[in-house]
Design an enzyme around this catalytic site. Structure first.
Site, PDB file in Angstrom:
ATOM      1  N   ASP A 247      64.758  39.312  91.885  1.00  0.00           N
ATOM      2  CA  ASP A 247      63.571  39.239  91.030  1.00  0.00           C
ATOM      3  C   ASP A 247      62.343  39.414  91.912  1.00  0.00           C
ATOM      4  O   ASP A 247      61.866  38.457  92.532  1.00  0.00           O
ATOM      5  CB  ASP A 247      63.515  37.896  90.299  1.00  0.00           C
ATOM      6  CG  ASP A 247      64.573  37.757  89.205  1.00  0.00           C
ATOM      7  OD1 ASP A 247      65.627  38.404  89.314  1.00  0.00           O
ATOM      8  OD2 ASP A 247      64.342  36.988  88.254  1.00  0.00           O
TER       9      ASP A 247
ATOM     10  N   LYS B 127      60.103  41.626  83.767  1.00  0.00           N
ATOM     11  CA  LYS B 127      60.068  40.183  83.557  1.00  0.00           C
ATOM     12  C   LYS B 127      58.627  39.736  83.401  1.00  0.00           C
ATOM     13  O   LYS B 127      57.747  40.205  84.137  1.00  0.00           O
ATOM     14  CB  LYS B 127      60.739  39.505  84.759  1.00  0.00           C
ATOM     15  CG  LYS B 127      60.745  37.982  84.751  1.00  0.00           C
ATOM     16  CD  LYS B 127      61.514  37.468  85.975  1.00  0.00           C
ATOM     17  CE  LYS B 127      61.392  35.961  86.153  1.00  0.00           C
ATOM     18  NZ  LYS B 127      62.126  35.480  87.356  1.00  0.00           N
TER      19      LYS B 127
ATOM     20  N   LYS C 152      63.059  40.148  80.492  1.00  0.00           N
ATOM     21  CA  LYS C 152      63.279  38.744  80.831  1.00  0.00           C
ATOM     22  C   LYS C 152      61.995  37.949  80.645  1.00  0.00           C
ATOM     23  O   LYS C 152      61.100  38.005  81.498  1.00  0.00           O
ATOM     24  CB  LYS C 152      63.783  38.609  82.269  1.00  0.00           C
ATOM     25  CG  LYS C 152      64.037  37.152  82.690  1.00  0.00           C
ATOM     26  CD  LYS C 152      64.605  37.077  84.110  1.00  0.00           C
ATOM     27  CE  LYS C 152      64.740  35.642  84.601  1.00  0.00           C
ATOM     28  NZ  LYS C 152      65.292  35.556  85.981  1.00  0.00           N
TER      29      LYS C 152
END
Length: 310
Positions: A156, A220, A256
């Site tokens: 991430d 995300k 996300k």
């Protein structure tokens, strides 16, 4: 899931972008409100278990140790205190991943291996100077490589929001391309936009397009450390970017939301919005995740409460 690949930078996808915030908010309400009210207990239970299976169970605290990472992994594998519930479901109900700092990846790897869950529960690591992203590019790339060497299967990354705020889109694209290359073609890359620090919804849309062009497998919302994190309106703007990218390339990119999704009801609103926009096919761990630390508490609470009523 096959990792995304980089496509050429296309400035045309950033031109003439407009976002009417009041229309976005109204669309979210139309997409979710009436459907949430009609959810039955049986459907609520199904949504509860689905939210569990879509969760990246997260600890990103300064006092993380091997012991609490091990506890995190145990809870990811066995989320219900009543272990008979796992027996009834034949051990198929667990979180999608655990998410930790790079220095704790090896701890997560050992814990999941001891539980026999390596490969079934993914190991996600934040990287690239989380949460600010304000470090030299080479330092950020080294952090990615270190996390992968320790056993991370998902990275991430966090983008440098200063590039967004100053409109340096090609520079942002080049940085994410380098990060994609550092991940290789087996480790999945999630790009954290830090939407609360992107300035405008137009910037959120543009940053989403850049991240996908540069090879991100997921976009995300947030680090969870900003003042504003995952909201449904910003999620819809990111969904519109995913839809546009899919029409352009035929590639399905994941979403996300992270930070602010604390209850099953919050999660249901997101899942309904995904189903009504991107379709049922996106409601699987390969294309949709919740980044959360507290959501699992409400999942467990609602699982027992609703199960008793059925």
């Amino acid at each position: 899931m096959v990792a995304n690949v980089t496509i050429s930078y296309d400035a045309k996808q950033l031109s003439n972008v407009r976002v009417n915030l009041s229309c976005v908010i109204r669309s979210v309400d139309l997409l979710t409100s009436s459907l949430i009210k009609r959810v039955t207990d049986a459907e609520f239970l199904q949504y509860t278990l689905k939210a569990l299976q879509l969760t990246d169970l997260t600890t990103l605290a300064g006092d993380d140790t091997e012991a609490n990472v091990a506890r995190l992994c145990f809870r990811a594998a066995y989320p219900f205190a009543d272990l008979s519930a796992h027996a009834r479901m034949k051990g198929k109900v667990h979180t999608a991943a655990v998410c930790v700092y790079p220095s704790r990846v090896a701890d997560a790897n050992r814990a999941l291996e001891a539980l026999g869950m390596l490969g079934r529960i993914q190991i996600a690591s934040v990287a690239t100077g989380f949460p600010s992203g304000s470090y030299s590019l080479e330092t950020r790339l080294q952090e990615i490589r270190f996390a992968i060497e320790q056993g991370a299967t998902e990275i991430d990354i966090v983008i440098d929001r200063s590039l967004v705020l100053t409109g340096r889109w090609k520079e942002l694209y080049d940085e994410i391309v380098a990060m994609r290359k550092a991940c290789g073609d087996t480790v999945h890359l999630k790009a954290i936009l830090g939407i609360g620090e992107c300035g405008t919804m137009v910037n959120v849309y543009k940053a989403s397009m850049i991240a996908m062009m540069a090879g991100s497998d997921f976009i995300k919302t947030s680090t969870g450390k900003e003042a504003v994190n995952a909201t449904l309106p910003v999620g819809l703007v990111m969904i519109r970017a995913i839809q546009k990218f899919y029409r352009l390339t035929g590639k399905k990119i994941g979403l996300k939301p992270a930070g602010g999704v604390r209850t099953v009801r919050d999660a249901i609103a997101w899942m309904i919005m995904i189903r009504e926009t991107l379709g049922e096919d996106w409601l699987k761990p390969e294309l949709f995740r919740f980044g959360a630390s507290g959501l699992l508490d409400d999942i467990e609470k609602q699982f027992y409460a609703v199960s008793k009523r059925l």
